[in-house]
Design a protein around this motif. Structure first.
Motif, short mmCIF file in Angstrom:
data_model
loop_
_atom_site.label_atom_id
_atom_site.label_comp_id
_atom_site.label_asym_id
_atom_site.label_seq_id
_atom_site.Cartn_x
_atom_site.Cartn_y
_atom_site.Cartn_z
N UNK A 91 -21.38 14.93 5.89
CA UNK A 91 -21.09 13.49 5.86
C UNK A 91 -21.41 12.92 7.24
N UNK A 92 -22.40 12.05 7.32
CA UNK A 92 -22.85 11.50 8.58
C UNK A 92 -22.71 9.98 8.60
N UNK A 93 -22.24 9.45 9.72
CA UNK A 93 -22.16 8.00 9.92
C UNK A 93 -21.52 7.30 8.73
N UNK A 94 -20.45 7.86 8.23
CA UNK A 94 -19.81 7.35 7.03
C UNK A 94 -18.31 7.21 7.27
N UNK A 95 -17.68 6.27 6.58
CA UNK A 95 -16.27 6.01 6.84
C UNK A 95 -15.53 5.62 5.56
N UNK A 96 -14.20 5.79 5.60
CA UNK A 96 -13.30 5.46 4.48
C UNK A 96 -13.66 6.21 3.20
N UNK A 97 -13.94 7.50 3.35
CA UNK A 97 -14.27 8.35 2.21
C UNK A 97 -13.14 9.32 1.94
N UNK A 98 -13.12 9.91 0.74
CA UNK A 98 -12.11 10.88 0.39
C UNK A 98 -12.76 12.12 -0.21
N UNK A 99 -12.39 13.29 0.32
CA UNK A 99 -12.81 14.57 -0.24
C UNK A 99 -11.53 15.29 -0.65
N UNK A 100 -11.41 15.63 -1.93
CA UNK A 100 -10.18 16.25 -2.42
C UNK A 100 -10.50 17.34 -3.44
N UNK A 101 -9.71 18.38 -3.41
CA UNK A 101 -9.84 19.49 -4.35
C UNK A 101 -11.25 20.09 -4.30
N UNK A 102 -11.62 20.50 -3.09
CA UNK A 102 -12.94 21.07 -2.83
C UNK A 102 -12.78 22.55 -2.49
N UNK A 103 -13.62 23.39 -3.08
CA UNK A 103 -13.71 24.79 -2.70
C UNK A 103 -15.13 25.06 -2.23
N UNK A 104 -15.25 25.53 -1.00
CA UNK A 104 -16.56 25.89 -0.44
C UNK A 104 -16.52 27.36 -0.08
N UNK A 105 -17.38 28.16 -0.70
CA UNK A 105 -17.37 29.58 -0.41
C UNK A 105 -18.78 30.15 -0.34
N UNK A 106 -18.93 31.10 0.55
CA UNK A 106 -20.20 31.81 0.71
C UNK A 106 -21.35 30.85 1.05
N UNK A 115 -19.97 14.25 10.83
CA UNK A 115 -20.61 13.91 12.10
C UNK A 115 -20.60 12.40 12.24
N UNK A 116 -19.91 11.91 13.28
CA UNK A 116 -19.77 10.47 13.46
C UNK A 116 -19.26 9.83 12.17
N UNK A 117 -18.26 10.45 11.60
CA UNK A 117 -17.69 10.00 10.32
C UNK A 117 -16.19 9.79 10.53
N UNK A 118 -15.73 8.56 10.41
CA UNK A 118 -14.36 8.22 10.77
C UNK A 118 -13.56 7.66 9.61
N UNK A 119 -12.24 7.80 9.75
CA UNK A 119 -11.26 7.25 8.80
C UNK A 119 -11.48 7.78 7.39
N UNK A 120 -11.72 9.09 7.31
CA UNK A 120 -11.89 9.77 6.03
C UNK A 120 -10.65 10.60 5.74
N UNK A 121 -10.41 10.91 4.48
CA UNK A 121 -9.30 11.76 4.07
C UNK A 121 -9.85 13.02 3.42
N UNK A 122 -9.44 14.17 3.95
CA UNK A 122 -9.80 15.47 3.38
C UNK A 122 -8.52 16.12 2.92
N UNK A 123 -8.41 16.40 1.62
CA UNK A 123 -7.17 16.93 1.06
C UNK A 123 -7.46 18.09 0.11
N UNK A 124 -6.62 19.11 0.19
CA UNK A 124 -6.72 20.25 -0.72
C UNK A 124 -8.12 20.87 -0.67
#
Length: 186
Positions: A91-106, A115-124
């Motif tokens: 996520x680049x140069x982006x704001x007021x976003x929400x990432x929730x219930x994410x699984x990243x593996x391997x 990167x230069x991404x502000x006021x975002x919410x990352x949950x779970x």
């Protein structure tokens, strides 16, 4: 704009899987799989210069970027599994976003990178077996991270040159170099 449902899985794609090219779009992946073939500079889903986007219920595998979001706002990414990409979500140069219930593996490089991404919410968020779990880099300020688990990465969470981020309920275990790394941040 519109509501779109993915009705079939796609495999061995050698280009970007889905480009969201408008505002006010909902993409429901219907728990299908977008599968690339590790081609350089491809994305499972690409969002550039748009707002009010929802991406949900999808498995994204073997792209350079699982999801690439740039210069966008009010993007919601939920119920996504990212496997075998170079970078799960960028996520680049982006704001007021929400990432929730994410699984990243391997993922070979990074689970999630802002990167230069502000006021975002990352949950779970759960990140396993990546080089870097979650990176907030260069002016990624005022983000909220809640219920983040990183395990078996080189570095679990790295916050670099970024300020005023809030972290709740973070678990960083079995990361080989650093569980949490703060560089030039407050």
């Amino acid at each position: 704009s519109g509501y779109y449902i993915l009705n079939t899985s796609c495999s061995n794609l050698n280009d970007t899987g889905i480009v969201i090219g408008a505002d006010n779009v909902v993409l429901d992946g219907n728990y299908k799989i977008l599968d690339g073939n590790k081609t350089y500079n491809t994305s499972g889903i690409l969002v550039e210069r748009h707002k009010n986007i929802t991406i949900k219920n999808l498995i994204i595998k073997e792209f350079c970027y699982g999801v690439y979001v740039a210069n966008s706002s009010d993007v919601k990414i939920t119920n996504i599994a990212l496997e075998g990409n170079d970078c799960g979500i960028a996520m680049l140069n982006s704001f007021n976003n929400m990432l929730a219930n994410i699984t990243a593996m391997d993922n070979y490089g990074v689970g999630l990178k802002l990167f230069n991404a502000s006021h975002n919410k990352l949950m779970n968020i759960t990140v396993l077996n990546c080089k870097y779990g979650v990176i907030l880099d260069y002016n990624s300020n005022g983000n909220t991270l809640r219920n983040i688990k990183t395990s078996n990465n080189k570095i679990g969470i790295s916050i670099e040159i970024s300020h005023d981020n809030i972290v709740f309920n973070l678990t960083a275990s079995n990361n080989s170099e650093n569980g949490i790394l703060l560089l030039g941040s407050s």
